[in-house]
Design a protein around this motif. Structure first.
Motif, PDB file in Angstrom:
ATOM      1  N   ARG A   8       0.803  -1.222   0.000  1.00 60.31           N
ATOM      2  CA  ARG A   8       0.000   0.000   0.000  1.00 60.31           C
ATOM      3  C   ARG A   8       0.834   1.270   0.000  1.00 60.31           C
ATOM      4  NH1 ARG A   8      -5.047  -1.363   4.152  1.00 60.31           N
ATOM      5  NH2 ARG A   8      -5.674  -3.324   3.138  1.00 60.31           N
ATOM      6  N   GLY A   9       2.113   1.130   0.302  1.00 56.65           N
ATOM      7  CA  GLY A   9       2.976   2.301   0.341  1.00 56.65           C
ATOM      8  C   GLY A   9       4.410   1.903   0.594  1.00 56.65           C
ATOM      9  N   PRO A  10       5.324   2.864   0.577  1.00 63.34           N
ATOM     10  CA  PRO A  10       6.749   2.572   0.755  1.00 63.34           C
ATOM     11  C   PRO A  10       7.071   1.782   2.013  1.00 63.34           C
ATOM     12  CG  PRO A  10       6.444   4.820   0.003  1.00 63.34           C
ATOM     13  CD  PRO A  10       5.080   4.294   0.300  1.00 63.34           C
ATOM     14  N   ALA A  11       6.317   2.004   3.080  1.00 64.24           N
ATOM     15  CA  ALA A  11       6.617   1.319   4.340  1.00 64.24           C
ATOM     16  C   ALA A  11       6.399  -0.183   4.260  1.00 64.24           C
ATOM     17  CB  ALA A  11       5.759   1.904   5.466  1.00 64.24           C
ATOM     18  N   ASP A  12       5.698  -0.642   3.248  1.00 64.61           N
ATOM     19  CA  ASP A  12       5.440  -2.075   3.100  1.00 64.61           C
ATOM     20  C   ASP A  12       6.586  -2.810   2.406  1.00 64.61           C
ATOM     21  OD1 ASP A  12       2.955  -1.883   4.323  1.00 64.61           O
ATOM     22  OD2 ASP A  12       1.910  -1.493   2.431  1.00 64.61           O
ATOM     23  N   LEU A  13       7.591  -2.075   1.959  1.00 55.97           N
ATOM     24  CA  LEU A  13       8.715  -2.673   1.245  1.00 55.97           C
ATOM     25  C   LEU A  13       9.989  -2.582   2.082  1.00 55.97           C
ATOM     26  CD1 LEU A  13       8.059  -1.141  -2.282  1.00 55.97           C
ATOM     27  CD2 LEU A  13       7.732  -3.532  -1.639  1.00 55.97           C
ATOM     28  N   VAL A  14      10.880  -3.528   1.879  1.00 56.20           N
ATOM     29  CA  VAL A  14      12.161  -3.503   2.589  1.00 56.20           C
ATOM     30  C   VAL A  14      13.065  -2.435   1.975  1.00 56.20           C
ATOM     31  CG1 VAL A  14      12.042  -5.895   3.332  1.00 56.20           C
ATOM     32  CG2 VAL A  14      13.061  -5.351   1.111  1.00 56.20           C
ATOM     33  N   GLU A  15      13.910  -1.842   2.821  1.00 58.29           N
ATOM     34  CA  GLU A  15      14.765  -0.751   2.364  1.00 58.29           C
ATOM     35  C   GLU A  15      16.026  -1.247   1.663  1.00 58.29           C
ATOM     36  OE1 GLU A  15      15.670   1.836   5.571  1.00 58.29           O
ATOM     37  OE2 GLU A  15      13.590   2.449   5.909  1.00 58.29           O
ATOM     38  N   VAL A  16      16.468  -2.461   1.995  1.00 61.43           N
ATOM     39  CA  VAL A  16      17.659  -3.029   1.358  1.00 61.43           C
ATOM     40  C   VAL A  16      17.211  -4.158   0.441  1.00 61.43           C
ATOM     41  CG1 VAL A  16      19.829  -4.254   1.717  1.00 61.43           C
ATOM     42  CG2 VAL A  16      19.169  -2.406   3.272  1.00 61.43           C
ATOM     43  N   ILE A  17      17.547  -4.028  -0.837  1.00 65.29           N
ATOM     44  CA  ILE A  17      17.114  -5.016  -1.811  1.00 65.29           C
ATOM     45  C   ILE A  17      18.295  -5.486  -2.666  1.00 65.29           C
ATOM     46  CG2 ILE A  17      14.725  -4.180  -1.959  1.00 65.29           C
ATOM     47  CD1 ILE A  17      15.547  -2.681  -4.530  1.00 65.29           C
ATOM     48  N   PRO A  18      18.224  -6.721  -3.156  1.00 64.01           N
ATOM     49  CA  PRO A  18      19.190  -7.151  -4.156  1.00 64.01           C
ATOM     50  C   PRO A  18      18.869  -6.454  -5.469  1.00 64.01           C
ATOM     51  CG  PRO A  18      17.515  -8.837  -3.885  1.00 64.01           C
ATOM     52  CD  PRO A  18      17.232  -7.773  -2.852  1.00 64.01           C
ATOM     53  N   THR A 115      27.600 -11.063  -0.305  1.00 69.99           N
ATOM     54  CA  THR A 115      26.865 -11.843  -1.290  1.00 69.99           C
ATOM     55  C   THR A 115      27.484 -11.641  -2.671  1.00 69.99           C
ATOM     56  OG1 THR A 115      25.305 -10.012  -1.579  1.00 69.99           O
ATOM     57  CG2 THR A 115      24.694 -11.749  -0.021  1.00 69.99           C
ATOM     58  N   PRO A 116      27.340 -12.618  -3.564  1.00 68.16           N
ATOM     59  CA  PRO A 116      27.914 -12.478  -4.902  1.00 68.16           C
ATOM     60  C   PRO A 116      27.167 -11.467  -5.767  1.00 68.16           C
ATOM     61  CG  PRO A 116      26.684 -14.536  -4.732  1.00 68.16           C
ATOM     62  CD  PRO A 116      26.758 -13.962  -3.349  1.00 68.16           C
ATOM     63  N   TYR A 117      25.972 -11.099  -5.365  1.00 67.10           N
ATOM     64  CA  TYR A 117      25.178 -10.105  -6.090  1.00 67.10           C
ATOM     65  C   TYR A 117      25.195  -8.789  -5.320  1.00 67.10           C
ATOM     66  CZ  TYR A 117      21.879 -11.809  -2.582  1.00 67.10           C
ATOM     67  OH  TYR A 117      21.291 -12.190  -1.401  1.00 67.10           O
ATOM     68  N   ARG A 118      24.851  -7.722  -6.003  1.00 65.81           N
ATOM     69  CA  ARG A 118      24.898  -6.389  -5.413  1.00 65.81           C
ATOM     70  C   ARG A 118      23.604  -6.072  -4.654  1.00 65.81           C
ATOM     71  NH1 ARG A 118      27.261  -3.038 -10.553  1.00 65.81           N
ATOM     72  NH2 ARG A 118      27.388  -1.316  -9.036  1.00 65.81           N
ATOM     73  N   GLN A 119      23.735  -5.242  -3.624  1.00 65.00           N
ATOM     74  CA  GLN A 119      22.587  -4.828  -2.826  1.00 65.00           C
ATOM     75  C   GLN A 119      22.633  -3.321  -2.598  1.00 65.00           C
ATOM     76  OE1 GLN A 119      21.402  -7.327   0.563  1.00 65.00           O
ATOM     77  NE2 GLN A 119      23.132  -8.679   0.091  1.00 65.00           N
ATOM     78  N   CYS A 120      21.452  -2.725  -2.554  1.00 61.22           N
ATOM     79  CA  CYS A 120      21.366  -1.280  -2.362  1.00 61.22           C
ATOM     80  C   CYS A 120      20.323  -0.935  -1.301  1.00 61.22           C
ATOM     81  CB  CYS A 120      20.979  -0.575  -3.669  1.00 61.22           C
ATOM     82  SG  CYS A 120      22.240  -0.633  -4.957  1.00 61.22           S
ATOM     83  N   ARG A 121      20.602   0.137  -0.581  1.00 65.04           N
ATOM     84  CA  ARG A 121      19.581   0.761   0.252  1.00 65.04           C
ATOM     85  C   ARG A 121      18.837   1.753  -0.631  1.00 65.04           C
ATOM     86  NH1 ARG A 121      19.409   0.662   5.470  1.00 65.04           N
ATOM     87  NH2 ARG A 121      21.654   0.176   5.581  1.00 65.04           N
ATOM     88  N   VAL A 122      17.516   1.656  -0.630  1.00 64.79           N
ATOM     89  CA  VAL A 122      16.740   2.434  -1.599  1.00 64.79           C
ATOM     90  C   VAL A 122      15.636   3.218  -0.902  1.00 64.79           C
ATOM     91  CG1 VAL A 122      17.253   0.781  -3.441  1.00 64.79           C
ATOM     92  CG2 VAL A 122      15.147   0.523  -2.105  1.00 64.79           C
ATOM     93  N   ASP A 123      15.116   4.192  -1.624  1.00 64.18           N
ATOM     94  CA  ASP A 123      14.041   5.054  -1.132  1.00 64.18           C
ATOM     95  C   ASP A 123      12.897   5.017  -2.145  1.00 64.18           C
ATOM     96  OD1 ASP A 123      12.438   6.984  -0.019  1.00 64.18           O
ATOM     97  OD2 ASP A 123      13.802   8.663  -0.405  1.00 64.18           O
ATOM     98  N   TYR A 124      11.718   4.614  -1.687  1.00 60.38           N
ATOM     99  CA  TYR A 124      10.536   4.540  -2.563  1.00 60.38           C
ATOM    100  C   TYR A 124       9.669   5.794  -2.464  1.00 60.38           C
ATOM    101  CZ  TYR A 124      11.791  -0.396  -1.867  1.00 60.38           C
ATOM    102  OH  TYR A 124      12.466  -1.575  -1.768  1.00 60.38           O
ATOM    103  N   PHE A 125       9.894   6.623  -1.475  1.00 62.56           N
ATOM    104  CA  PHE A 125       8.980   7.741  -1.211  1.00 62.56           C
ATOM    105  C   PHE A 125       8.873   8.743  -2.361  1.00 62.56           C
ATOM    106  CE2 PHE A 125       9.251   6.017   3.030  1.00 62.56           C
ATOM    107  CZ  PHE A 125       7.987   6.265   3.545  1.00 62.56           C
TER     108      PHE A 125
END
Length: 224
Positions: A8-18, A115-125
């Motif tokens: 329903r909004g940014p708070a429903d998603l994790v901030e660190v994603i592959p 991890t062998p893949y890259r990860q980022c902290r992201v902002d959906y707002f």
């Protein structure tokens, strides 16, 4: 495509994603992207997305103009996170999956990870409107979009399911055509970063018109 999670909004998603850097790949909210996963690092990424429970992968394009390391290219700052909504094992070590777009994101920072893949902290707002389906679709010039689609199909000797096109809502139509368009990374990134659906449609129309004009001038053969 319906999904089991309710975002329903940014708070429903994790901030660190592959993140999966893939040139020319454009995922948009509520769009579907098929992926054929075979590299060990991305097989591990899919496994971890299920193990962590979020089933999310961030699609993002490498930024070739600012890259000095081919093994770890620079990334554009805007991508789109998708949820794995279908997955099949191929029998030869690959995963065949489908991502359903949830929301665009802005990269806050890329993390140093083991991890062998890259990860980022992201902002959906900045893209909170992505969580509202079909927002702004009444502003889309559907007639202009269909006209340029018709010209593109004729120029390239292609056919389309017109019944499906005519029944598609504006959001689904604009996003599907943008995702399937045969243009390069800059054009795809411009459509991704468009502030609203109307602007995305206008960019798609303009890019297609320029491509058609160039082909008419140069006498290039149609796409195969």
């Amino acid at each position: 495509m319906p999904i089991n999670a309710d975002y329903r909004g940014p708070a429903d998603l994790v901030e660190v994603i592959p993140v999966f850097p893939l040139p020319g790949a454009l995922l948009l909210p509520r769009g579907q992207m098929p992926l054929n996963i075979f590299e060990p690092r991305y097989l591990a990424m899919v496994d971890d997305a299920f193990r962590d429970g979020h089933r999310l992968i961030g699609m993002i394009q490498p930024d070739a103009t600012h890259s000095t390391n081919e093994d770890k290219p620079a990334l554009f700052q805007i991508g789109c996170v998708g949820r794995i909504t279908q997955l099949a094992e191929s029998g030869d070590g690959r995963y065949v999956l489908e991502l359903t777009g949830v929301s665009r994101f802005k990269v806050v920072e890329e993390l140093e990870v083991k991890t062998p893949y890259r990860q980022c902290r992201v902002d959906y707002f900045p893209f909170v409107d992505d969580f509202t389906a079909r927002k702004g679709e009444d502003e889309v010039d559907r007639d202009a979009l269909l006209a340029v689609l018709t010209d593109f199909l004729k120029a390239n000797n292609l056919k389309v399911d017109w019944a499906g096109v005519e029944s598609a809502p504006n959001e689904a139509l604009v996003n599907a055509l943008a995702m399937m368009s045969p243009y390069g990374a800059p054009e795809k990134q411009a459509m991704l970063e468009a502030p609203d659906l109307k602007t995305r449609a206008e960019i798609l129309i303009a890019v297609t018109e320029m491509d058609l004009a160039k082909k008419r001038t140069s006498g290039d053969p149609p796409l195969q």
